[in-house]
Motif scaffolding. Structure first.
Motif, PDB file in Angstrom:
ATOM      1  N   GLY A   1       0.821  -1.209   0.000  1.00  0.00           N
ATOM      2  CA  GLY A   1       0.000   0.000   0.000  1.00  0.00           C
ATOM      3  C   GLY A   1       0.849   1.251   0.000  1.00  0.00           C
ATOM      4  N   LYS A   2       1.943   1.241   0.818  1.00  0.00           N
ATOM      5  CA  LYS A   2       2.860   2.386   0.839  1.00  0.00           C
ATOM      6  C   LYS A   2       3.532   2.562  -0.514  1.00  0.00           C
ATOM      7  CE  LYS A   2       6.866   4.208   3.315  1.00  0.00           C
ATOM      8  NZ  LYS A   2       7.864   3.975   4.408  1.00  0.00           N
ATOM      9  N   GLU A   3       3.911   1.446  -1.128  1.00  0.00           N
ATOM     10  CA  GLU A   3       4.544   1.523  -2.452  1.00  0.00           C
ATOM     11  C   GLU A   3       3.579   2.109  -3.483  1.00  0.00           C
ATOM     12  OE1 GLU A   3       6.553  -1.489  -5.764  1.00  0.00           O
ATOM     13  OE2 GLU A   3       5.889  -2.244  -3.805  1.00  0.00           O
ATOM     14  N   ALA A   4       2.325   1.730  -3.366  1.00  0.00           N
ATOM     15  CA  ALA A   4       1.330   2.277  -4.297  1.00  0.00           C
ATOM     16  C   ALA A   4       1.179   3.782  -4.125  1.00  0.00           C
ATOM     17  CB  ALA A   4      -0.017   1.584  -4.087  1.00  0.00           C
ATOM     18  N   LEU A   5       1.198   4.237  -2.859  1.00  0.00           N
ATOM     19  CA  LEU A   5       1.112   5.679  -2.634  1.00  0.00           C
ATOM     20  C   LEU A   5       2.312   6.410  -3.206  1.00  0.00           C
ATOM     21  CD1 LEU A   5      -0.277   5.774   1.032  1.00  0.00           C
ATOM     22  CD2 LEU A   5      -1.505   6.269  -1.100  1.00  0.00           C
ATOM     23  N   GLN A   6       3.516   5.843  -3.072  1.00  0.00           N
ATOM     24  CA  GLN A   6       4.705   6.472  -3.650  1.00  0.00           C
ATOM     25  C   GLN A   6       4.611   6.527  -5.178  1.00  0.00           C
ATOM     26  OE1 GLN A   6       7.865   4.052  -2.093  1.00  0.00           O
ATOM     27  NE2 GLN A   6       7.971   5.166  -0.143  1.00  0.00           N
ATOM     28  N   LEU A   7       4.115   5.433  -5.762  1.00  0.00           N
ATOM     29  CA  LEU A   7       3.950   5.443  -7.226  1.00  0.00           C
ATOM     30  C   LEU A   7       2.906   6.470  -7.664  1.00  0.00           C
ATOM     31  CD1 LEU A   7       4.060   1.607  -7.964  1.00  0.00           C
ATOM     32  CD2 LEU A   7       5.799   3.321  -8.535  1.00  0.00           C
ATOM     33  N   ILE A   8       1.869   6.633  -6.865  1.00  0.00           N
ATOM     34  CA  ILE A   8       0.865   7.664  -7.186  1.00  0.00           C
ATOM     35  C   ILE A   8       1.511   9.040  -7.171  1.00  0.00           C
ATOM     36  CG2 ILE A   8      -1.185   8.820  -6.292  1.00  0.00           C
ATOM     37  CD1 ILE A   8      -2.235   6.110  -5.438  1.00  0.00           C
ATOM     38  N   GLY A   9       2.357   9.290  -6.159  1.00  0.00           N
ATOM     39  CA  GLY A   9       3.038  10.579  -6.092  1.00  0.00           C
ATOM     40  C   GLY A   9       3.961  10.793  -7.277  1.00  0.00           C
ATOM     41  N   ASP A  10       4.736   9.750  -7.655  1.00  0.00           N
ATOM     42  CA  ASP A  10       5.638   9.881  -8.811  1.00  0.00           C
ATOM     43  C   ASP A  10       4.857  10.121 -10.096  1.00  0.00           C
ATOM     44  OD1 ASP A  10       7.751   9.436  -7.102  1.00  0.00           O
ATOM     45  OD2 ASP A  10       7.877   7.271  -7.533  1.00  0.00           O
ATOM     46  N   THR A  11       3.770   9.384 -10.265  1.00  0.00           N
ATOM     47  CA  THR A  11       2.955   9.566 -11.479  1.00  0.00           C
ATOM     48  C   THR A  11       2.323  10.954 -11.520  1.00  0.00           C
ATOM     49  OG1 THR A  11       2.458   7.196 -11.468  1.00  0.00           O
ATOM     50  CG2 THR A  11       1.054   8.600 -12.824  1.00  0.00           C
ATOM     51  N   GLY A  12       1.849  11.435 -10.388  1.00  0.00           N
ATOM     52  CA  GLY A  12       1.264  12.779 -10.338  1.00  0.00           C
ATOM     53  C   GLY A  12       2.275  13.853 -10.657  1.00  0.00           C
ATOM     54  N   ARG A  13       3.519  13.691 -10.114  1.00  0.00           N
ATOM     55  CA  ARG A  13       4.556  14.681 -10.413  1.00  0.00           C
ATOM     56  C   ARG A  13       4.939  14.650 -11.896  1.00  0.00           C
ATOM     57  NH1 ARG A  13       6.086  13.459  -5.060  1.00  0.00           N
ATOM     58  NH2 ARG A  13       7.153  11.545  -5.711  1.00  0.00           N
ATOM     59  N   GLN A  14       4.998  13.445 -12.468  1.00  0.00           N
ATOM     60  CA  GLN A  14       5.303  13.351 -13.892  1.00  0.00           C
ATOM     61  C   GLN A  14       4.211  14.031 -14.730  1.00  0.00           C
ATOM     62  OE1 GLN A  14       5.643   9.347 -15.285  1.00  0.00           O
ATOM     63  NE2 GLN A  14       5.901   9.937 -17.440  1.00  0.00           N
ATOM     64  N   ALA A  15       2.963  13.756 -14.371  1.00  0.00           N
ATOM     65  CA  ALA A  15       1.863  14.393 -15.104  1.00  0.00           C
ATOM     66  C   ALA A  15       1.895  15.901 -14.945  1.00  0.00           C
ATOM     67  CB  ALA A  15       0.525  13.833 -14.612  1.00  0.00           C
ATOM     68  N   LEU A  16       2.199  16.372 -13.733  1.00  0.00           N
ATOM     69  CA  LEU A  16       2.255  17.808 -13.505  1.00  0.00           C
ATOM     70  C   LEU A  16       3.373  18.446 -14.326  1.00  0.00           C
ATOM     71  CD1 LEU A  16       1.143  20.215 -11.951  1.00  0.00           C
ATOM     72  CD2 LEU A  16       2.730  19.672 -10.089  1.00  0.00           C
TER      73      LEU A  16
END
Length: 427
Positions: A252-267
C-alpha cells in the motif's frame, strides 16, 4: 526620407489626400451637390459671358467672325444654353441620355449658325459618357461627335480653314474622350486593388483562425494523452493500494509512492504544454518549458509505470528506432501511451500486454496486444477520443490505425506509419 525627396511637400500631399477622401465621401452621400456645382460652374464661366456680351460674335470679335455666326436673341440664347447645360445634372446617372440631349441641341444650334461658349457642355458629356457609361456606347457617341464637329467646321469655314477647324475640334473631343477613359481605368485599378486588399485581409483572418483551431486541437490532444493516461494509472494504483493496505501495508505504501511519482510526472508534462502557451518572449523560459518531448526512449519508463499498476508488459523493438526524428518518436510515444491507457482502463488482474515497435525500411509498425477483456464498444459509428487522437497522429505521417477485439480474448491495436521523406503532413 520621402518628405525630403518631395522638397517638404509631404504634409501638403497628405492634406490634399485627406481632403480628396472627404470630398469623395461627401459625393457618395449627396451626389446631387457635385452635379449641381458643375452646372453652376459651367453657367458662370461659359453662359454668363454670352448673356452679357451677346454671344461670341460680339463687337470685340473680328469682322469675319461676326459675319460667319448668327446672332441670337437673349431668349433664344437662354433656351439653347438650358438645353446644353441642364442635362449635365444627370450626366453620371444617365450619361447616354445626357449626351444625346446635349448633342441634339448642339447640332440644332449649329444648324442655325449660332456659336456659344456653352458648347463646352458637349465635351463634358462625352467625358462623362466615357467615364460612367457603357463602353459599347462609345463608338456611336464618337461618330455623333465627329459629325457634329464637321458641321461646326463647315459653318466656321468663312472665318477659318475647314481643315484647321476640324483638326482643332477633333483633337479637343479626343482629349475629352481619352481623359474619361483614363480616369475610368484608374478607378477600376484602384477598385481592384481595394478588393484584393480586402480579400487578402479575409484570407489572413481565415488562416489565423485555422491556425488557432489547429493549435487548439493539438493542445487538446496532448492534454488528453497526458491527463488520461496518468489519471488511469493513479486510479488503478489507488484501488490497488486501498486493497493492499489491510493485507500488505508495504504494498500500500509503495502504491502511494507510485501515485506521487505519477502525479509529479503528469504535472511536469502539463507545465511544459501550458508553458508553451504562456510564452510571450518577454523573459527566459523556465525548466519545464525546456524539457524535451517524450520519445521512444521513454516508452520503457511508461511500461514500468503500467507494470507498477499491476499489468504484465512485454516490450520489444526491432530496427533502428533510435534514429527516427523527434516528431516520429513523439507520435509513437503518444500512440503507445493511449493504447496502454485503454488497456489499463479495461484490464483485470491477469492481463498481459505485448508491445512491439518494428521499423522496416520506410515503414514503422506499432502493435499493442493484451489478453484482458475487450473494450466495450460505444454507439454505432461513434469512436472514443483516444482512438480518434491516435488516428490523427498517424495521419500526420500518412499512416493508419486499426483497433478491435482479438481472435481469442483481449484487444489489439495496430498503427502503421510511413517514414518516406515528404510523405507526412504539416507537423
Amino acid at each position: 526620407m520621402a518628405t525630403d525627396d518631395l522638397g517638404g511637400m509631404g504634409p501638403l500631399v497628405a492634406r490634399l489626400s485627406r481632403g480628396g477622401q472627404r470630398l469623395r465621401h461627401a459625393d457618395r452621400t449627396r451626389p446631387w451637390v457635385l452635379d449641381t456645382a458643375v452646372v453652376v460652374l459651367v453657367f458662370l464661366m461659359f453662359c454668363l459671358p454670352d448673356l452679357i456680351h451677346g454671344g461670341v460674335d460680339d463687337g470685340d470679335s473680328p469682322r469675319r467672325f461676326r459675319v460667319a455666326f448668327t446672332h441670337l436673341p437673349v431668349v433664344g440664347m437662354l433656351a439653347f444654353q438650358a438645353g446644353l447645360v441642364l442635362p449635365l445634372l444627370w450626366r453620371r446617372r444617365k450619361p447616354l441620355v445626357a449626351f444625346a440631349v446635349i448633342a441634339a441641341v448642339f447640332v440644332l444650334q449649329w444648324s442655325l449658325g449660332a456659336a456659344m461658349r456653352a458648347d463646352i457642355a458637349l465635351l463634358i458629356a462625352l467625358y462623362s459618357l466615357a467615364l460612367h457609361g457603357r463602353l459599347r456606347q462609345l463608338p456611336w457617341a464618337c461618330a455623333v461627335t465627329a459629325g457634329a464637329m464637321v458641321l461646326v467646321a463647315v459653318r466656321a469655314s468663312a472665318a477659318v480653314s475647314v481643315w484647321d477647324a476640324l483638326f482643332f475640334l477633333l483633337s479637343t473631343a479626343t482629349a475629352a474622350l481619352a481623359l474619361g477613359l483614363m480616369v475610368r481605368i484608374r478607378r477600376a485599378q484602384l477598385a481592384g486593388l481595394r478588393e484584393r486588399a480586402a480579400r487578402l485581409e479575409i484570407e489572413r483572418d481565415q488562416r489565423s483562425r485555422l491556425a488557432t483551431a489547429t493549435e487548439r486541437t493539438r493542445v487538446a490532444r496532448e492534454m488528453h494523452d497526458i491527463v488520461g493516461h496518468n489519471l488511469s494509472v493513479i486510479i488503478t494504483l489507488a484501488d490497488a493500494g486501498a486493497y493492499a493496505s489491510d493485507l500488505q501495508p508495504a504494498r500500500g505504501k509503495e502504491a502511494l509512492q507510485l501515485i506521487g511519482d505519477t502525479g509529479r510526472q503528469a504535472l511536469g508534462e502539463l507545465r511544459r504544454v501550458l508553458g508553451v502557451l504562456r510564452q510571450d518572449g518577454a523573459g527566459p523560459s523556465r525548466g519545464p518549458e525546456l524539457s524535451p518531448q517524450p520519445g521512444i526512449a521513454d516508452i520503457e519508463s511508461l511500461c514500468a509505470t503500467v507494470r507498477a499498476a499491476g499489468l504484465e508488459v512485454v516490450y520489444r523493438t526491432s530496427g533502428e528506432v533510435d534514429a527516427l526524428d523527434s516528431g516520429v518518436q513523439l507520435t509513437v510515444y503518444r500512440i503507445v501511451q493511449e493504447a496502454l491507457t485503454n488497456t489499463l482502463k479495461h484490464a483485470d488482474t491477469h492481463t498481459r500486454v505485448h508491445l512491439a515497435i518494428l521499423v522496416e525500411d520506410s515503414r514503422l509498425t506499432i502493435r499493442v496486444q493484451d489478453t484482458g477483456p475487450a473494450a466495450p464498444s460505444g454507439p454505432p459509428n461513434e469512436e472514443g477520443h483516444g482512438l480518434v487522437g491516435m488516428r490523427e497522429r498517424a495521419a500526420l505521417y500518412g499512416g493508419t490505425v486499426s483497433a478491435g477485439p482479438a481472435a481469442g480474448a483481449g484487444w489489439n491495436v495496430e498503427a502503421v506509419l510511413d517514414l518516406t521523406p515528404g510523405s507526412g503532413g504539416d507537423r
